[in-house]
Structure formats: C-alpha cells, structure tokens
Design a protein around this motif. Structure first.
Motif, PDB file in Angstrom:
ATOM      1  N   THR A 143       0.857  -1.186   0.000  1.00 50.45           N
ATOM      2  CA  THR A 143       0.000   0.000   0.000  1.00 50.45           C
ATOM      3  C   THR A 143       0.892   1.234   0.000  1.00 50.45           C
ATOM      4  OG1 THR A 143      -1.649  -1.220   1.298  1.00 50.45           O
ATOM      5  CG2 THR A 143      -1.887   1.182   1.162  1.00 50.45           C
ATOM      6  N   PRO A 144       0.762   2.108  -1.003  1.00 48.50           N
ATOM      7  CA  PRO A 144       1.671   3.260  -1.115  1.00 48.50           C
ATOM      8  C   PRO A 144       1.620   4.168   0.109  1.00 48.50           C
ATOM      9  CG  PRO A 144       0.353   3.010  -3.102  1.00 48.50           C
ATOM     10  CD  PRO A 144      -0.230   2.091  -2.086  1.00 48.50           C
ATOM     11  N   ARG A 145       2.794   4.694   0.457  1.00 50.45           N
ATOM     12  CA  ARG A 145       2.893   5.657   1.549  1.00 50.45           C
ATOM     13  C   ARG A 145       2.958   7.091   1.029  1.00 50.45           C
ATOM     14  NH1 ARG A 145       7.620   3.249   5.485  1.00 50.45           N
ATOM     15  NH2 ARG A 145       6.376   1.670   6.569  1.00 50.45           N
ATOM     16  N   SER A 146       3.814   7.314   0.052  1.00 47.86           N
ATOM     17  CA  SER A 146       4.057   8.683  -0.407  1.00 47.86           C
ATOM     18  C   SER A 146       2.899   9.186  -1.253  1.00 47.86           C
ATOM     19  CB  SER A 146       5.350   8.741  -1.230  1.00 47.86           C
ATOM     20  OG  SER A 146       5.167   8.129  -2.491  1.00 47.86           O
ATOM     21  N   LEU A 147       2.717  10.497  -1.239  1.00 46.32           N
ATOM     22  CA  LEU A 147       1.651  11.126  -2.011  1.00 46.32           C
ATOM     23  C   LEU A 147       1.832  10.864  -3.499  1.00 46.32           C
ATOM     24  CD1 LEU A 147      -0.845  12.927  -1.972  1.00 46.32           C
ATOM     25  CD2 LEU A 147       0.673  14.913  -2.114  1.00 46.32           C
ATOM     26  N   LEU A 148       3.078  10.875  -3.965  1.00 48.77           N
ATOM     27  CA  LEU A 148       3.356  10.643  -5.377  1.00 48.77           C
ATOM     28  C   LEU A 148       2.897   9.260  -5.814  1.00 48.77           C
ATOM     29  CD1 LEU A 148       4.651  11.612  -8.023  1.00 48.77           C
ATOM     30  CD2 LEU A 148       6.817  10.655  -7.213  1.00 48.77           C
ATOM     31  N   LEU A 149       3.247   8.231  -5.023  1.00 47.91           N
ATOM     32  CA  LEU A 149       2.847   6.875  -5.375  1.00 47.91           C
ATOM     33  C   LEU A 149       1.341   6.677  -5.229  1.00 47.91           C
ATOM     34  CD1 LEU A 149       5.774   4.796  -3.851  1.00 47.91           C
ATOM     35  CD2 LEU A 149       5.122   4.899  -6.254  1.00 47.91           C
ATOM     36  N   LYS A 150       0.748   7.355  -4.244  1.00 49.27           N
ATOM     37  CA  LYS A 150      -0.701   7.242  -4.065  1.00 49.27           C
ATOM     38  C   LYS A 150      -1.454   7.796  -5.262  1.00 49.27           C
ATOM     39  CE  LYS A 150      -0.945   7.300   0.992  1.00 49.27           C
ATOM     40  NZ  LYS A 150      -1.359   8.082   2.182  1.00 49.27           N
ATOM     41  N   GLN A 151      -0.833   8.727  -5.971  1.00 49.51           N
ATOM     42  CA  GLN A 151      -1.465   9.281  -7.165  1.00 49.51           C
ATOM     43  C   GLN A 151      -1.440   8.295  -8.329  1.00 49.51           C
ATOM     44  OE1 GLN A 151       0.698  12.903  -7.806  1.00 49.51           O
ATOM     45  NE2 GLN A 151      -0.418  14.046  -6.237  1.00 49.51           N
ATOM     46  N   VAL A 152      -0.550   7.299  -8.242  1.00 54.61           N
ATOM     47  CA  VAL A 152      -0.399   6.320  -9.323  1.00 54.61           C
ATOM     48  C   VAL A 152      -1.049   4.987  -8.969  1.00 54.61           C
ATOM     49  CG1 VAL A 152       1.243   5.083 -10.783  1.00 54.61           C
ATOM     50  CG2 VAL A 152       1.766   7.402 -10.004  1.00 54.61           C
ATOM     51  N   PHE A 153      -0.713   4.455  -7.787  1.00 53.96           N
ATOM     52  CA  PHE A 153      -1.160   3.118  -7.400  1.00 53.96           C
ATOM     53  C   PHE A 153      -2.136   3.152  -6.230  1.00 53.96           C
ATOM     54  CE2 PHE A 153       3.272   2.330  -8.936  1.00 53.96           C
ATOM     55  CZ  PHE A 153       2.931   1.638 -10.089  1.00 53.96           C
ATOM     56  N   LYS A 154      -3.172   2.335  -6.329  1.00 53.46           N
ATOM     57  CA  LYS A 154      -4.063   2.111  -5.197  1.00 53.46           C
ATOM     58  C   LYS A 154      -3.445   1.065  -4.282  1.00 53.46           C
ATOM     59  CE  LYS A 154      -8.754   0.578  -4.096  1.00 53.46           C
ATOM     60  NZ  LYS A 154     -10.012   0.024  -4.672  1.00 53.46           N
ATOM     61  N   GLN A 155      -3.026  -0.050  -4.872  1.00 58.73           N
ATOM     62  CA  GLN A 155      -2.332  -1.102  -4.135  1.00 58.73           C
ATOM     63  C   GLN A 155      -1.667  -2.041  -5.126  1.00 58.73           C
ATOM     64  OE1 GLN A 155      -5.921  -2.692  -2.275  1.00 58.73           O
ATOM     65  NE2 GLN A 155      -5.620  -4.654  -3.332  1.00 58.73           N
ATOM     66  N   ILE A 156      -0.746  -2.847  -4.611  1.00 60.15           N
ATOM     67  CA  ILE A 156      -0.061  -3.847  -5.430  1.00 60.15           C
ATOM     68  C   ILE A 156      -0.128  -5.168  -4.678  1.00 60.15           C
ATOM     69  CG2 ILE A 156       2.135  -4.533  -6.470  1.00 60.15           C
ATOM     70  CD1 ILE A 156       2.832  -1.492  -6.488  1.00 60.15           C
ATOM     71  N   ASP A 157      -0.632  -6.193  -5.335  1.00 60.87           N
ATOM     72  CA  ASP A 157      -0.749  -7.518  -4.730  1.00 60.87           C
ATOM     73  C   ASP A 157       0.206  -8.477  -5.418  1.00 60.87           C
ATOM     74  OD1 ASP A 157      -2.803  -6.847  -2.892  1.00 60.87           O
ATOM     75  OD2 ASP A 157      -4.279  -6.974  -4.509  1.00 60.87           O
ATOM     76  N   ILE A 158       0.971  -9.214  -4.614  1.00 61.39           N
ATOM     77  CA  ILE A 158       1.975 -10.137  -5.133  1.00 61.39           C
ATOM     78  C   ILE A 158       1.735 -11.510  -4.526  1.00 61.39           C
ATOM     79  CG2 ILE A 158       4.447 -10.559  -5.395  1.00 61.39           C
ATOM     80  CD1 ILE A 158       4.679  -7.473  -4.538  1.00 61.39           C
ATOM     81  N   ASP A 159       1.726 -12.533  -5.363  1.00 61.09           N
ATOM     82  CA  ASP A 159       1.539 -13.912  -4.900  1.00 61.09           C
ATOM     83  C   ASP A 159       2.723 -14.744  -5.360  1.00 61.09           C
ATOM     84  OD1 ASP A 159      -1.323 -12.780  -5.818  1.00 61.09           O
ATOM     85  OD2 ASP A 159      -1.591 -14.070  -4.066  1.00 61.09           O
ATOM     86  N   GLY A 160       3.059 -15.733  -4.568  1.00 55.09           N
ATOM     87  CA  GLY A 160       4.148 -16.613  -4.974  1.00 55.09           C
ATOM     88  C   GLY A 160       4.346 -17.777  -4.038  1.00 55.09           C
ATOM     89  N   GLY A 161       5.390 -18.525  -4.335  1.00 55.52           N
ATOM     90  CA  GLY A 161       5.829 -19.643  -3.520  1.00 55.52           C
ATOM     91  C   GLY A 161       7.331 -19.536  -3.405  1.00 55.52           C
ATOM     92  N   ARG A 162       8.035 -20.447  -4.030  1.00 53.21           N
ATOM     93  CA  ARG A 162       9.495 -20.333  -4.038  1.00 53.21           C
ATOM     94  C   ARG A 162       9.936 -19.066  -4.770  1.00 53.21           C
ATOM     95  NH1 ARG A 162      13.847 -24.340  -6.988  1.00 53.21           N
ATOM     96  NH2 ARG A 162      15.710 -23.356  -6.132  1.00 53.21           N
ATOM     97  N   PHE A 163       9.196 -18.736  -5.842  1.00 56.00           N
ATOM     98  CA  PHE A 163       9.461 -17.529  -6.613  1.00 56.00           C
ATOM     99  C   PHE A 163       8.187 -16.684  -6.667  1.00 56.00           C
ATOM    100  CE2 PHE A 163      11.797 -21.038  -8.832  1.00 56.00           C
ATOM    101  CZ  PHE A 163      13.052 -20.731  -8.358  1.00 56.00           C
TER     102      PHE A 163
END
Length: 200
Positions: A143-163
């Motif tokens: 979840t973005p912290r900076s105001l600049l990133l908040k203007q671009v991204f709402k959130q980023i979800d990453i899934d994985g296992g070994r990789f």
C-alpha cells in the motif's frame, strides 16, 4: 511417568511452536534473494478502462542477483530491456541505450525489480507491507505511503511460492496490470549470452 509425559508435552509444544512460527518479511526476502539466477516466461496483461480486452504481451526474463534484470519482450513486438544499478537500458541496432531516469514506466520497472529480488527493505521505504501465508504459498500487499505513489497506485498484490508468480498493480484511475510468471526456475549462473548482455 509424569516426568515422561511432561517431557513429551514440552517436545510437542516446541514442535507446534516451530510449525506455527510466522513467515515474515525477512524470511520472504531471504527466500527470494537466495537463487543466483531466476529465469522464465512472463505474460503481462494491461487492463485499460477504455478497452474491452486487455493488452497482452509475452516474453522471457532473467533476474541475476549480482547483475540485474533482463526483460526480453517477444510479442506483440520484440524489444529487450535491461535494469541494473546504472538504470534502465533498451537494446537497439547499436547496442544498449540508457533511458532517461524519468522515462515512462521506469518507476514501475524498478518496482518489479525490487519485488522479484525480494528487496523488502527497499519496498518498505515507499510502501506499507502486509504479508500472509507461508513459504510455499504467500501473498504480499503493498500500500503506497508517499503522495506521489498514491497518485499512481491504489495497491499492489503479489503472490508466490518459491518464486514470485503473480503481480497485480491496481492504479488509482481504474486501470490495472497483471504480470504472471507461471514457470520460473533457478540457475547457478548466467549463460554466455546473458553474461554478454549484462556486460555491455
């Protein structure tokens, strides 16, 4: 007999504690950063509000712990990118050409690099991180912290296992990008072609 039961109970509790130990960000960083080289195919879908179907691109990637990231786009057009400590470069007929640091997509590419490498300390500078799951199947939300990133991204979800297996970027304007790496594998070293690409 009571002493034996106590000993068995203590051993059982210790084993349960070991099993219940949380899979944390340090564990994830270590797991993702361990292989010297990770490579495989990728499929990227760009979902735009104005288009009924996503824009799909496919290719291969090579992530080398000590060198950087090769992003080799194959369809819909052939284009090679390299991301390393010097920045982002694109290959043309004259070789690798460094792109301006503020070029479109450069921040997103650096983000992908940090995610694939398991650089949680780098990510924590710009995002609040929430991790769930275990070493075999985990989910990480940024979840973005900076105001600049908040203007671009709402959130980023990453899934994985070994990789890392899947990255979804949800943008504030409603567009999204889904990157899938369905069959990554590790290698002990780069091949000759990959070594030349990083050396140029």
């Amino acid at each position: 007999m009571i002493t034996l039961l106590r000993s068995l109970l203590c051993m059982a509790l210790m084993a349960a504690a070991g099993l219940a130990q949380a899979f944390g960000l340090d564990d994830l960083s270590k797991q993702l950063g361990e292989p010297a080289v990770i490579k495989g195919p990728f499929i990227q879908e760009k979902h735009l509000r104005a288009l009924p179907q996503p824009l799909v691109s496919k290719g291969e990637f090579v992530l080398a712990r000590d060198h950087g990231l090769l992003w080799l786009l194959q369809t819909p057009l052939k284009q090679d990118y390299r991301l390393d400590a010097q920045g982002i470069a694109r290959r043309d007929p004259n070789g690798w050409q460094t792109l301006p640091g503020n070029s479109a997509g450069s921040q997103q590419n650096r983000l992908f690099f940090a995610v694939l490498q398991g650089d949680s300390s780098g990510l924590q500078r710009d995002f609040d991180l929430s991790l769930q799951g275990d070493a075999q199947h985990w989910q990480l939300r940024l979840t973005p912290r900076s105001l600049l990133l908040k203007q671009v991204f709402k959130q980023i979800d990453i899934d994985g296992g070994r990789f890392v297996e899947r990255i979804q970027l949800l943008e504030t304007q409603g567009d999204s990008t889904v990157l899938r790496m369905p069959s990554s594998s590790s290698a002990g070293s780069l091949n000759d072609t990959e070594r030349r690409d990083f050396a140029q």
